[in-house]
Design a protein around this motif. Structure first.
Motif, PDB file in Angstrom:
ATOM      1  N   SER A   1     -45.079   3.081  26.575  1.00 23.50           N
ATOM      2  CA  SER A   1     -44.628   3.439  27.915  1.00 23.50           C
ATOM      3  C   SER A   1     -45.665   2.975  28.940  1.00 23.50           C
ATOM      4  CB  SER A   1     -44.385   4.943  28.017  1.00 23.50           C
ATOM      5  OG  SER A   1     -45.553   5.644  27.797  1.00 23.50           O
ATOM      6  N   ASP A  39     -39.934  18.110  26.114  1.00 23.73           N
ATOM      7  CA  ASP A  39     -39.771  16.667  25.904  1.00 23.73           C
ATOM      8  C   ASP A  39     -40.006  16.338  24.433  1.00 23.73           C
ATOM      9  OD1 ASP A  39     -39.152  14.074  26.526  1.00 23.73           O
ATOM     10  OD2 ASP A  39     -40.927  13.684  27.741  1.00 23.73           O
ATOM     11  N   ASP A  40     -39.601  15.121  24.068  1.00 27.00           N
ATOM     12  CA  ASP A  40     -39.749  14.715  22.674  1.00 27.00           C
ATOM     13  C   ASP A  40     -41.205  14.482  22.293  1.00 27.00           C
ATOM     14  OD1 ASP A  40     -39.942  12.474  24.313  1.00 27.00           O
ATOM     15  OD2 ASP A  40     -38.473  11.267  23.230  1.00 27.00           O
ATOM     16  N   ALA A  54     -45.431  13.581  23.795  1.00 33.90           N
ATOM     17  CA  ALA A  54     -46.447  13.315  24.825  1.00 33.90           C
ATOM     18  C   ALA A  54     -47.229  12.100  24.358  1.00 33.90           C
ATOM     19  CB  ALA A  54     -47.371  14.515  24.999  1.00 33.90           C
ATOM     20  N   ASP A  55     -47.113  11.026  25.128  1.00 35.80           N
ATOM     21  CA  ASP A  55     -47.764   9.766  24.774  1.00 35.80           C
ATOM     22  C   ASP A  55     -48.903   9.577  25.783  1.00 35.80           C
ATOM     23  OD1 ASP A  55     -47.269   7.203  23.105  1.00 35.80           O
ATOM     24  OD2 ASP A  55     -47.314   6.424  25.122  1.00 35.80           O
ATOM     25  N   THR A  56     -48.689   8.813  26.832  1.00 34.02           N
ATOM     26  CA  THR A  56     -49.736   8.727  27.856  1.00 34.02           C
ATOM     27  C   THR A  56     -49.877  10.053  28.608  1.00 34.02           C
ATOM     28  OG1 THR A  56     -48.223   7.994  29.596  1.00 34.02           O
ATOM     29  CG2 THR A  56     -49.245   6.275  28.250  1.00 34.02           C
ATOM     30  N   THR A  95     -45.227  11.164  31.918  1.00 33.19           N
ATOM     31  CA  THR A  95     -43.914  11.754  32.197  1.00 33.19           C
ATOM     32  C   THR A  95     -44.043  13.258  32.405  1.00 33.19           C
ATOM     33  OG1 THR A  95     -42.915  10.043  30.820  1.00 33.19           O
ATOM     34  CG2 THR A  95     -41.541  11.952  31.348  1.00 33.19           C
ATOM     35  N   LYS A 124     -49.202  12.435  20.694  1.00 32.71           N
ATOM     36  CA  LYS A 124     -50.073  11.312  20.294  1.00 32.71           C
ATOM     37  C   LYS A 124     -51.313  11.371  21.169  1.00 32.71           C
ATOM     38  CE  LYS A 124     -46.593   7.688  19.540  1.00 32.71           C
ATOM     39  NZ  LYS A 124     -46.142   6.372  20.045  1.00 32.71           N
ATOM     40  N   PHE A 136     -45.432   3.928  16.590  1.00 29.89           N
ATOM     41  CA  PHE A 136     -44.156   4.137  17.278  1.00 29.89           C
ATOM     42  C   PHE A 136     -43.196   4.787  16.298  1.00 29.89           C
ATOM     43  CE2 PHE A 136     -40.171   3.279  19.359  1.00 29.89           C
ATOM     44  CZ  PHE A 136     -40.502   3.532  20.679  1.00 29.89           C
ATOM     45  N   LEU A 142     -35.474  10.416  19.090  1.00 30.59           N
ATOM     46  CA  LEU A 142     -36.279   9.290  19.597  1.00 30.59           C
ATOM     47  C   LEU A 142     -35.638   7.971  19.183  1.00 30.59           C
ATOM     48  CD1 LEU A 142     -38.878  11.467  18.437  1.00 30.59           C
ATOM     49  CD2 LEU A 142     -39.769  10.057  20.253  1.00 30.59           C
ATOM     50  N   ASP A 143     -35.589   7.038  20.123  1.00 28.27           N
ATOM     51  CA  ASP A 143     -34.888   5.790  19.837  1.00 28.27           C
ATOM     52  C   ASP A 143     -35.776   4.578  20.030  1.00 28.27           C
ATOM     53  OD1 ASP A 143     -34.989   5.896  22.744  1.00 28.27           O
ATOM     54  OD2 ASP A 143     -33.619   4.188  22.660  1.00 28.27           O
TER      55      ASP A 143
HETATM   56  P1  XMP Z   1     -45.505   9.242  28.256  1.00 31.98           P
HETATM   57  O1  XMP Z   1     -46.311   7.984  28.070  1.00 31.98           O
HETATM   58  O2  XMP Z   1     -45.032   9.369  29.671  1.00 31.98           O
HETATM   59  O3  XMP Z   1     -44.261   9.003  27.309  1.00 31.98           O
HETATM   60  O4  XMP Z   1     -46.204  10.457  27.730  1.00 31.98           O
HETATM   61  C1  XMP Z   1     -43.010   9.271  27.693  1.00 31.98           C
HETATM   62  C2  XMP Z   1     -41.924   8.718  26.879  1.00 31.98           C
HETATM   63  O5  XMP Z   1     -42.277   7.548  26.133  1.00 31.98           O
HETATM   64  C3  XMP Z   1     -41.423   7.501  25.017  1.00 31.98           C
HETATM   65  N1  XMP Z   1     -42.227   7.326  23.786  1.00 31.98           N
HETATM   66  C4  XMP Z   1     -41.703   7.090  22.596  1.00 31.98           C
HETATM   67  N2  XMP Z   1     -40.420   6.963  22.210  1.00 31.98           N
HETATM   68  N3  XMP Z   1     -41.137   6.626  19.988  1.00 31.98           N
HETATM   69  C5  XMP Z   1     -40.137   6.721  20.903  1.00 31.98           C
HETATM   70  O6  XMP Z   1     -38.969   6.618  20.538  1.00 31.98           O
HETATM   71  C6  XMP Z   1     -42.448   6.751  20.291  1.00 31.98           C
HETATM   72  O7  XMP Z   1     -43.319   6.649  19.423  1.00 31.98           O
HETATM   73  C7  XMP Z   1     -42.748   6.994  21.679  1.00 31.98           C
HETATM   74  N4  XMP Z   1     -43.909   7.157  22.355  1.00 31.98           N
HETATM   75  C8  XMP Z   1     -43.541   7.379  23.654  1.00 31.98           C
HETATM   76  C9  XMP Z   1     -40.668   8.820  24.969  1.00 31.98           C
HETATM   77  O8  XMP Z   1     -39.378   8.661  25.501  1.00 31.98           O
HETATM   78  C10 XMP Z   1     -41.465   9.725  25.854  1.00 31.98           C
HETATM   79  O9  XMP Z   1     -40.700  10.755  26.422  1.00 31.98           O
END
Ligand code: XMP
Length: 177
Positions: A73, A96-97, A99-101, A104, A128, A149, A155-156
């Motif tokens: 993302s 939410d599904d 937390a990456d960065t 969101t 993550k 990923f 998650l898609d």
């Molecule tokens: P952030 O970076 O805002 O992430 O924390 C928000 C969105 O990024 C998507 N995301 C993923 N989707 N597999 C997925 O299918 C992953 O490994 C992944 N990592 C991030 C997801 O929609 C998340 O809400």
């Protein structure tokens, strides 16, 4: 991209979500709670979580998307479907599904606070932490995972794999030298 190994089975997920639900229910006791879930990734997690939260919960769905590459993302978060949402003086649990960065969750939480929510907590199925760019507190979190990923359980990847009942890694294709 082909599907890789299964990271979390349907049984592991169901059991962990049950634990999260119990904690949330205990923490909020009989206080009215508004769940705000982020489409589309959170839908399956939300459905599983709601089974454990009792009857006094209201649910709102919003959309958020961040732009980047197909499997990472990016910096910009766009929020939609806020029009009808009224969270004034409400205790909100943002679901939410993953937390990456963290961008969101941070952007949506900020927006909900600006809209007058009394409290905003966050709940994600996956975390993550190695990818975090924005400091965001995760009040409830299912599983910590490495920087891979993942797909399934909502998650898609390019619209595929969302309906898998488990979570699997997506294998990057081998690079040609
Ligand atoms: P952030 O970076 O805002 O992430 O924390 C928000 C969105 O990024 C998507 N995301 C993923 N989707 N597999 C997925 O299918 C992953 O490994 C992944 N990592 C991030 C997801 O929609 C998340 O809400």
């Amino acid at each position: 991209m082909p599907l890789g190994k299964v990271l979390l089975s349907a049984e592991q997920i169901a059991s962990r979500v049950g634990e999260l639900g119990l904690r949330i229910r205990r923490d909020y006791e009989d206080q009215p709670l508004t769940i705000v879930a982020i489409l589309q990734g959170a839908i399956v997690f939300l459905g599983e979580l709601l089974k454990h939260l009792g009857a006094g919960v209201t649910v709102e769905l919003i959309e958020a998307s961040s732009y980047g590459t197909a499997t990472a993302s990016g910096g910009q978060v766009t929020l939609r479907r806020y029009g009808r949402l009224d969270v004034r003086d409400r205790d909100v649990l943002l679901v939410d599904d993953i937390a990456d960065t963290g961008r969101t969750l941070a952007a949506v939480a900020r927006q909900l606070e600006a809209m007058g929510a009394r409290s905003v907590r966050t709940c994600v199925l996956l975390d993550k932490p190695s990818r975090r760019e924005v400091d965001v507190e995760l009040s409830y979190r299912g599983f910590e995972i490495d920087d891979v990923f993942v797909v399934g359980f909502g998650l898609d990847h390019a619209g595929r794999y969302r309906t898998l009942p488990y979570i699997a890694c997506l294998d990057e294709p081998a690079r040609k030298e």
